[in-house]
Design an enzyme around this catalytic site. Structure first.
Site, PDB file in Angstrom:
ATOM      1  N   ASP A  63     -12.319 -10.284   3.267  1.00 53.03           N
ATOM      2  CA  ASP A  63     -12.492  -8.543   3.638  1.00 53.03           C
ATOM      3  C   ASP A  63     -11.914  -7.580   2.960  1.00 53.03           C
ATOM      4  O   ASP A  63     -10.584  -7.846   3.923  1.00 53.03           O
ATOM      5  CB  ASP A  63     -13.778  -7.538   4.838  1.00 53.03           C
ATOM      6  CG  ASP A  63     -14.235  -7.258   3.994  1.00 53.03           C
ATOM      7  OD1 ASP A  63     -13.709  -5.996   3.946  1.00 53.03           O
ATOM      8  OD2 ASP A  63     -15.439  -6.420   4.909  1.00 53.03           O
ATOM      9  N   LYS A  66     -24.598  -3.081  -8.640  1.00 50.33           N
ATOM     10  CA  LYS A  66     -25.616  -4.494  -8.113  1.00 50.33           C
ATOM     11  C   LYS A  66     -26.293  -5.043  -9.592  1.00 50.33           C
ATOM     12  O   LYS A  66     -25.975  -5.541  -9.604  1.00 50.33           O
ATOM     13  CB  LYS A  66     -25.989  -3.444  -7.270  1.00 50.33           C
ATOM     14  CG  LYS A  66     -26.018  -3.935  -6.090  1.00 50.33           C
ATOM     15  CD  LYS A  66     -24.768  -4.643  -5.215  1.00 50.33           C
ATOM     16  CE  LYS A  66     -23.969  -4.306  -4.293  1.00 50.33           C
ATOM     17  NZ  LYS A  66     -23.559  -5.643  -3.331  1.00 50.33           N
ATOM     18  N   ASP A 110      -8.419  -8.422  -1.497  1.00 52.63           N
ATOM     19  CA  ASP A 110      -9.497  -7.974  -2.426  1.00 52.63           C
ATOM     20  C   ASP A 110     -10.224  -8.596  -3.395  1.00 52.63           C
ATOM     21  O   ASP A 110      -9.106  -9.271  -3.998  1.00 52.63           O
ATOM     22  CB  ASP A 110      -8.562  -6.888  -2.987  1.00 52.63           C
ATOM     23  CG  ASP A 110      -9.255  -5.808  -3.968  1.00 52.63           C
ATOM     24  OD1 ASP A 110     -10.804  -6.529  -4.248  1.00 52.63           O
ATOM     25  OD2 ASP A 110      -8.621  -4.615  -4.236  1.00 52.63           O
ATOM     26  N   VAL A 111     -11.609  -8.231  -2.974  1.00 47.14           N
ATOM     27  CA  VAL A 111     -11.813  -9.708  -4.231  1.00 47.14           C
ATOM     28  C   VAL A 111     -12.101  -9.389  -5.527  1.00 47.14           C
ATOM     29  O   VAL A 111     -12.826 -10.294  -6.392  1.00 47.14           O
ATOM     30  CB  VAL A 111     -13.497 -10.136  -3.559  1.00 47.14           C
ATOM     31  CG1 VAL A 111     -14.773  -8.818  -3.763  1.00 47.14           C
ATOM     32  CG2 VAL A 111     -14.377 -11.168  -3.435  1.00 47.14           C
ATOM     33  N   ARG A 166     -25.448   6.821   6.642  1.00 44.20           N
ATOM     34  CA  ARG A 166     -26.031   6.637   6.824  1.00 44.20           C
ATOM     35  C   ARG A 166     -27.813   7.128   7.752  1.00 44.20           C
ATOM     36  O   ARG A 166     -27.051   7.586   8.732  1.00 44.20           O
ATOM     37  CB  ARG A 166     -26.892   4.722   6.557  1.00 44.20           C
ATOM     38  CG  ARG A 166     -26.165   4.377   5.170  1.00 44.20           C
ATOM     39  CD  ARG A 166     -26.381   2.902   5.112  1.00 44.20           C
ATOM     40  NE  ARG A 166     -25.388   1.945   5.465  1.00 44.20           N
ATOM     41  CZ  ARG A 166     -25.045   0.738   5.807  1.00 44.20           C
ATOM     42  NH1 ARG A 166     -25.832   0.034   4.696  1.00 44.20           N
ATOM     43  NH2 ARG A 166     -23.500   0.072   6.104  1.00 44.20           N
ATOM     44  N   THR A 201     -13.730  -0.033   4.182  1.00 51.78           N
ATOM     45  CA  THR A 201     -15.464   0.120   5.455  1.00 51.78           C
ATOM     46  C   THR A 201     -15.898  -0.434   5.692  1.00 51.78           C
ATOM     47  O   THR A 201     -16.484   0.114   7.062  1.00 51.78           O
ATOM     48  CB  THR A 201     -16.570   0.813   4.043  1.00 51.78           C
ATOM     49  OG1 THR A 201     -17.000  -0.809   3.122  1.00 51.78           O
ATOM     50  CG2 THR A 201     -16.426   1.800   3.208  1.00 51.78           C
ATOM     51  N   GLY A 202     -15.265  -1.572   5.918  1.00 50.41           N
ATOM     52  CA  GLY A 202     -15.365  -2.237   7.674  1.00 50.41           C
ATOM     53  C   GLY A 202     -14.777  -2.546   8.165  1.00 50.41           C
ATOM     54  O   GLY A 202     -13.574  -1.496   7.844  1.00 50.41           O
ATOM     55  N   LYS A 233     -16.252  -1.539  -8.852  1.00 50.46           N
ATOM     56  CA  LYS A 233     -15.059  -2.393  -9.208  1.00 50.46           C
ATOM     57  C   LYS A 233     -15.130  -4.530  -8.619  1.00 50.46           C
ATOM     58  O   LYS A 233     -15.643  -4.882  -8.906  1.00 50.46           O
ATOM     59  CB  LYS A 233     -13.659  -1.973  -9.007  1.00 50.46           C
ATOM     60  CG  LYS A 233     -12.220  -1.847 -10.016  1.00 50.46           C
ATOM     61  CD  LYS A 233     -11.660  -0.955  -9.342  1.00 50.46           C
ATOM     62  CE  LYS A 233     -10.834  -2.615  -9.970  1.00 50.46           C
ATOM     63  NZ  LYS A 233      -8.769  -2.266  -9.586  1.00 50.46           N
ATOM     64  N   TYR A 246     -23.081   2.364  -7.930  1.00 58.12           N
ATOM     65  CA  TYR A 246     -23.407   1.745  -6.596  1.00 58.12           C
ATOM     66  C   TYR A 246     -24.246   0.820  -7.655  1.00 58.12           C
ATOM     67  O   TYR A 246     -24.654  -0.083  -7.657  1.00 58.12           O
ATOM     68  CB  TYR A 246     -24.362   1.708  -5.377  1.00 58.12           C
ATOM     69  CG  TYR A 246     -24.180   0.761  -4.060  1.00 58.12           C
ATOM     70  CD1 TYR A 246     -23.471  -0.244  -3.642  1.00 58.12           C
ATOM     71  CD2 TYR A 246     -25.697   0.040  -4.388  1.00 58.12           C
ATOM     72  CE1 TYR A 246     -23.963  -0.930  -2.803  1.00 58.12           C
ATOM     73  CE2 TYR A 246     -26.158  -0.019  -3.257  1.00 58.12           C
ATOM     74  CZ  TYR A 246     -25.693  -0.638  -2.390  1.00 58.12           C
ATOM     75  OH  TYR A 246     -25.696  -2.051  -1.430  1.00 58.12           O
TER      76      TYR A 246
HETATM   77  N1  UDP Z   1     -31.009  10.819   5.486  1.00 58.73           N
HETATM   78  C1  UDP Z   1     -31.469  12.097   6.193  1.00 58.73           C
HETATM   79  N2  UDP Z   1     -29.836  12.542   6.575  1.00 58.73           N
HETATM   80  C2  UDP Z   1     -29.436  11.717   7.031  1.00 58.73           C
HETATM   81  C3  UDP Z   1     -28.772  11.272   6.567  1.00 58.73           C
HETATM   82  C4  UDP Z   1     -29.841  10.152   5.198  1.00 58.73           C
HETATM   83  O1  UDP Z   1     -32.228  12.811   5.944  1.00 58.73           O
HETATM   84  O2  UDP Z   1     -28.664  12.386   7.645  1.00 58.73           O
HETATM   85  C5  UDP Z   1     -32.390  10.599   4.340  1.00 58.73           C
HETATM   86  C6  UDP Z   1     -31.588  10.004   3.229  1.00 58.73           C
HETATM   87  O3  UDP Z   1     -31.702  11.892   2.061  1.00 58.73           O
HETATM   88  C7  UDP Z   1     -32.663   9.067   2.971  1.00 58.73           C
HETATM   89  C8  UDP Z   1     -32.557   8.661   4.009  1.00 58.73           C
HETATM   90  O4  UDP Z   1     -32.050   9.127   4.942  1.00 58.73           O
HETATM   91  O5  UDP Z   1     -33.864   9.934   1.767  1.00 58.73           O
HETATM   92  C9  UDP Z   1     -31.630   7.222   4.195  1.00 58.73           C
HETATM   93  O6  UDP Z   1     -30.022   7.318   3.897  1.00 58.73           O
HETATM   94  P1  UDP Z   1     -29.294   6.320   3.785  1.00 58.73           P
HETATM   95  O7  UDP Z   1     -28.582   7.366   3.017  1.00 58.73           O
HETATM   96  O8  UDP Z   1     -29.332   6.046   5.647  1.00 58.73           O
HETATM   97  O9  UDP Z   1     -29.738   5.602   2.873  1.00 58.73           O
HETATM   98  P2  UDP Z   1     -30.350   5.490   1.405  1.00 58.73           P
HETATM   99  O10 UDP Z   1     -31.479   4.562   1.263  1.00 58.73           O
HETATM  100  O11 UDP Z   1     -30.492   6.936   0.460  1.00 58.73           O
HETATM  101  O12 UDP Z   1     -29.693   4.116   0.810  1.00 58.73           O
END
Ligand code: UDP
Length: 301
Positions: free
Chosen positions: A5, A123, A30-31, A160, A9-10, A65, A119
């Site tokens: 890794d 993927k 870095d992979v 998230r 971000t980890g 990348k 992203y």
């Molecule tokens: N979200 C939210 N408030 C936050 C962070 C995320 O309402 O503080 C919402 C975001 O708009 C999405 C869902 O929660 O609809 C999941 O977001 P996340 O960033 O976890 O990942 P995603 O599923 O979008 O890849």
């Protein structure tokens, strides 16, 4: 077991409990750069990538990348070692889906030039390259499409929804629901995901397989659930919906059920309680206060 890794971000704190074991080694690498490893390699799990929308918006080029060049290097290693190659793909290959729930046969609705495209397209390219190595070089490959996963050891500030809402609720701060909160997600506890990935690695299924929990809920319902489980009285506030935020997301897991005899076992409440415990302990240990490292973790390796 070898773990590579670049820690973009980890955090090494996440593997602290494995340090010192004879069977485990960590290499900061870095992979996207050439990888040489001596000796036998049986399985390669190519999971490197920023995975939170906030992170991949901060590191768009690295995200592209690692999905492209990193997958190429990891596949090259798998080919030279005769190893089974497992690609961590994502529900994001379905983009803002027009088929609901999403089966593996759905090709998706992705905006290639939007902010999330870095992203999603990385993927999608990674899946294409993996299938090309399978078909052209005969590499034994697997592709897991991972849906929203949560659990202990997520970065509390990775942006998230799960860590964000839990940390906000534990601090008694407002929960920031993006948009009106009617968008849906389906959350899978990390141990269920890992069982699914192991079942896939041991199978001979080279077509993509969804691994996720089909229990779907709106983001607003999710905020209310987190607030209930954290026992606080945070208010819910609304913030602008990010560009291209998928309106719905729910895995169709019939393939995993049939081919891998797998399905998730952890109820949301149980998984969330374990996650809340983790974040509560982290906050109590002083996370977020000065001297705790750039990203808020105490650096301990
Ligand atoms: N979200 C939210 N408030 C936050 C962070 C995320 O309402 O503080 C919402 C975001 O708009 C999405 C869902 O929660 O609809 C999941 O977001 P996340 O960033 O976890 O990942 P995603 O599923 O979008 O890849």
């Amino acid at each position: 077991m070898l773990c590579l890794d670049n820690l973009l971000t980890g955090n090494v704190a996440n593997i602290e409990h494995l340090a010192g074991r004879d069977t485990f080694r960590f290499i900061k690498h870095d992979v996207t750069q050439y990888i040489y490893l001596p000796g036998r390699v049986d399985f390669i799990f190519h999971f490197a990538s920023p995975a939170s929308p906030v992170d991949y918006l901060e590191y768009p080029i690295q995200t592209l990348k690692v999905g492209a060049l990193g997958t190429h290097k990891a596949l090259g290693l798998a080919r030279s070692k005769g190893a089974v190659f497992v690609l961590a793909s994502t529900s994001e290959v379905y983009g803002d889906p027009q088929v609901h729930p999403q089966p593996e046969s759905y090709w998706g609705n992705v905006n290639p030039i939007g902010p999330r495209g870095v992203y999603d397209e990385a993927k999608r390219f990674a899946e294409a390259l993996t299938m090309a190595y399978h078909r052209y070089h005969g590499v034994s490959t697997r592709i897991v499409r991972i849906f929203n996963t949560y659990g202990p050891r997520m970065r509390p500030d990775d942006g998230r929804v799960v860590p964000t809402f839990i940390v906000q609720a534990l601090r008694g701060e407002p929960l920031t629901v993006f948009g009106d909160g009617s968008q849906t997600r389906s959350f899978c506890y990390v141990t269920d995901l890992i069982e699914g990935i192991f079942a896939l690695a041991q199978s001979d299924e080279f077509d993509p397989v969804n691994i996720g929990n089909p229990k779907e809920m709106t983001v607003l319902e999710f905020a209310q659930e987190i607030r209930r489980l954290c026992g606080g009285d945070s208010e819910i506030v609304h913030k602008p919906l990010p560009v291209d935020d998928p309106k719905v997301r729910q895995p169709n897991i019939e393939k995993a059920r049939k081919k891998l005899h797998w399905e998730p076992r952890t109820p949301l409440e149980e998984g969330l309680k374990k996650s809340i415990e983790y974040f509560r302990a982290l906050l109590e240990s002083g996370w977020g206060s000065p001297g705790m490292g750039q990203r808020g973790f105490k650096m301990s390796l």
